[in-house]
Design a protein around this motif. Structure first.
Motif, PDB file in Angstrom:
ATOM      1  N   UNK A  49       0.836  -1.204   0.000  1.00  0.00           N
ATOM      2  CA  UNK A  49       0.000   0.000   0.000  1.00  0.00           C
ATOM      3  C   UNK A  49       0.872   1.256   0.000  1.00  0.00           C
ATOM      4  N   UNK A  50       1.488   1.549  -1.138  1.00  0.00           N
ATOM      5  CA  UNK A  50       2.307   2.744  -1.278  1.00  0.00           C
ATOM      6  C   UNK A  50       1.416   3.972  -1.373  1.00  0.00           C
ATOM      7  N   UNK A  51       2.003   5.145  -1.269  1.00  0.00           N
ATOM      8  CA  UNK A  51       1.231   6.389  -1.267  1.00  0.00           C
ATOM      9  C   UNK A  51       0.419   6.581  -2.545  1.00  0.00           C
ATOM     10  N   UNK A  52       0.935   6.150  -3.697  1.00  0.00           N
ATOM     11  CA  UNK A  52       0.222   6.319  -4.970  1.00  0.00           C
ATOM     12  C   UNK A  52      -0.627   5.121  -5.343  1.00  0.00           C
ATOM     13  N   UNK A  53      -0.950   4.277  -4.369  1.00  0.00           N
ATOM     14  CA  UNK A  53      -1.781   3.110  -4.627  1.00  0.00           C
ATOM     15  C   UNK A  53      -0.972   1.834  -4.516  1.00  0.00           C
ATOM     16  N   UNK A  54      -1.586   0.704  -4.871  1.00  0.00           N
ATOM     17  CA  UNK A  54      -0.894  -0.576  -4.774  1.00  0.00           C
ATOM     18  C   UNK A  54       0.303  -0.649  -5.723  1.00  0.00           C
ATOM     19  N   UNK A  55       1.417  -1.130  -5.203  1.00  0.00           N
ATOM     20  CA  UNK A  55       2.635  -1.293  -6.000  1.00  0.00           C
ATOM     21  C   UNK A  55       3.256  -2.638  -5.629  1.00  0.00           C
ATOM     22  N   UNK A  56       3.698  -3.357  -6.630  1.00  0.00           N
ATOM     23  CA  UNK A  56       4.452  -4.582  -6.397  1.00  0.00           C
ATOM     24  C   UNK A  56       5.933  -4.223  -6.358  1.00  0.00           C
ATOM     25  N   UNK A  57       6.579  -4.384  -5.203  1.00  0.00           N
ATOM     26  CA  UNK A  57       8.016  -4.093  -5.143  1.00  0.00           C
ATOM     27  C   UNK A  57       8.824  -4.936  -6.136  1.00  0.00           C
ATOM     28  N   UNK A  58       8.380  -6.171  -6.385  1.00  0.00           N
ATOM     29  CA  UNK A  58       9.099  -7.034  -7.335  1.00  0.00           C
ATOM     30  C   UNK A  58       9.066  -6.446  -8.743  1.00  0.00           C
ATOM     31  N   UNK A  59       7.917  -5.903  -9.142  1.00  0.00           N
ATOM     32  CA  UNK A  59       7.821  -5.268 -10.465  1.00  0.00           C
ATOM     33  C   UNK A  59       8.537  -3.917 -10.451  1.00  0.00           C
ATOM     34  N   UNK A  60       8.398  -3.177  -9.363  1.00  0.00           N
ATOM     35  CA  UNK A  60       9.063  -1.872  -9.252  1.00  0.00           C
ATOM     36  C   UNK A  60      10.574  -2.022  -9.464  1.00  0.00           C
ATOM     37  N   UNK A  61      11.145  -3.098  -8.913  1.00  0.00           N
ATOM     38  CA  UNK A  61      12.587  -3.334  -9.065  1.00  0.00           C
ATOM     39  C   UNK A  61      12.985  -3.514 -10.530  1.00  0.00           C
ATOM     40  N   UNK A  62      12.045  -3.942 -11.359  1.00  0.00           N
ATOM     41  CA  UNK A  62      12.324  -4.176 -12.787  1.00  0.00           C
ATOM     42  C   UNK A  62      12.229  -2.895 -13.624  1.00  0.00           C
ATOM     43  N   UNK A  63      11.539  -1.862 -13.094  1.00  0.00           N
ATOM     44  CA  UNK A  63      11.380  -0.629 -13.886  1.00  0.00           C
ATOM     45  C   UNK A  63      11.798   0.635 -13.134  1.00  0.00           C
ATOM     46  N   UNK A  64      12.394   0.481 -11.977  1.00  0.00           N
ATOM     47  CA  UNK A  64      12.784   1.637 -11.159  1.00  0.00           C
ATOM     48  C   UNK A  64      13.559   2.660 -11.991  1.00  0.00           C
ATOM     49  N   UNK A  65      13.160   3.924 -11.838  1.00  0.00           N
ATOM     50  CA  UNK A  65      13.838   5.010 -12.540  1.00  0.00           C
ATOM     51  C   UNK A  65      13.344   5.239 -13.958  1.00  0.00           C
ATOM     52  N   UNK A  66      12.402   4.432 -14.414  1.00  0.00           N
ATOM     53  CA  UNK A  66      11.864   4.570 -15.767  1.00  0.00           C
ATOM     54  C   UNK A  66      10.434   5.076 -15.671  1.00  0.00           C
ATOM     55  N   UNK A  67      10.106   6.061 -16.473  1.00  0.00           N
ATOM     56  CA  UNK A  67       8.735   6.591 -16.499  1.00  0.00           C
ATOM     57  C   UNK A  67       7.899   5.839 -17.523  1.00  0.00           C
TER      58      UNK A  67
END
Length: 155
Positions: A49-67
Motif C-alpha cells: 500500500x504505497x502512497x500512490x496506490x498498490x505497488x508490487x516491489x518485485x515489479x518496481x525493481x524491474x522498472x525503477x527510474x523509468x517513467x
C-alpha cells in the motif's frame, strides 16, 4: 505459475508503450479480478500500500527510474500464462486500459484493499508504507465488484 514480470510483459505486448505507474495498476487489477474469477492467484508476488496506490516491489525493481515502458522492457515470458490467466488480463485491459495512470491510482485510493492496508499501517496520506494488501481483502472486494456487475449494479 506465472510471475508478475510475465503478466507485465504480456500487458506491454498487448498495450504498447505505457507508464510504469499505469503498468503497476493494470497488474493490480489483473491480479484482483483473476483472484475473484478463478479463485486463485495470478502470480505469487505481493502488492504493498504505497502512497500512490498498490505497488508490487518485485515489479518496481524491474522498472525503477523509468517513467515510460514498452514491449521488451520487462523481461518476462508471456508463454507461461494459461488461457484463464490471459482471459483475465484481456478483460481487465478491455475495461481499464483507457484510464490514465493518475485515474487508476485515484481509483485504487477509494478501494478497500488499499485503504485497509493503509489503515493497518497507520499511514498518513502521502506517507510511505510497505504494508501488504491481503488476498482476503482483495478477493472480498473484487468478488463484490464481479457480483455487482453480473447483477447489473454499479460497482
Amino acid at each position: 505459475m506465472a510471475h508478475i514480470q510475465d503478466v507485465a510483459a504480456y500487458i506491454l505486448d498487448k498495450l504498447g508503450p505505457t507508464t510504469a505507474m499505469k503498468l503497476q495498476k493494470l497488474c493490480y487489477y489483473s491480479y484482483g479480478y483473476h483472484l475473484a474469477w478463478e479463485e486463485r492467484q495470478l502470480f505469487p508476488e505481493r502488492f504493498e500500500a504505497w502512497a500512490n496506490g498498490p505497488v508490487s516491489p518485485a515489479l518496481y525493481a524491474k522498472h525503477r527510474g523509468r517513467f515510460q515502458l514498452q514491449a521488451g522492457d520487462i523481461n518476462g515470458d508471456i508463454n507461461v500464462l494459461d488461457e484463464g490467466e490471459r482471459e483475465s488480463i484481456d478483460l481487465v485491459l478491455a475495461s481499464y486500459s483507457d484510464f490514465t495512470a493518475n485515474q487508476l491510482s485515484q481509483m485504487t485510493h477509494a478501494e478497500q484493499p488499499w485503504m485497509f492496508a493503509r489503515e493497518r499501517a497507520g499511514a498518513s496520506p502521502m506517507e510511505r508504507s510497505a504494508e501488504p494488501l491481503t488476498d482476503e481483502d482483495m478477493f472480498e472486494f473484487f468478488d463484490t465488484m464481479v457480483t455487482a456487475v453480473s447483477h447489473g449494479e454499479e460497482g
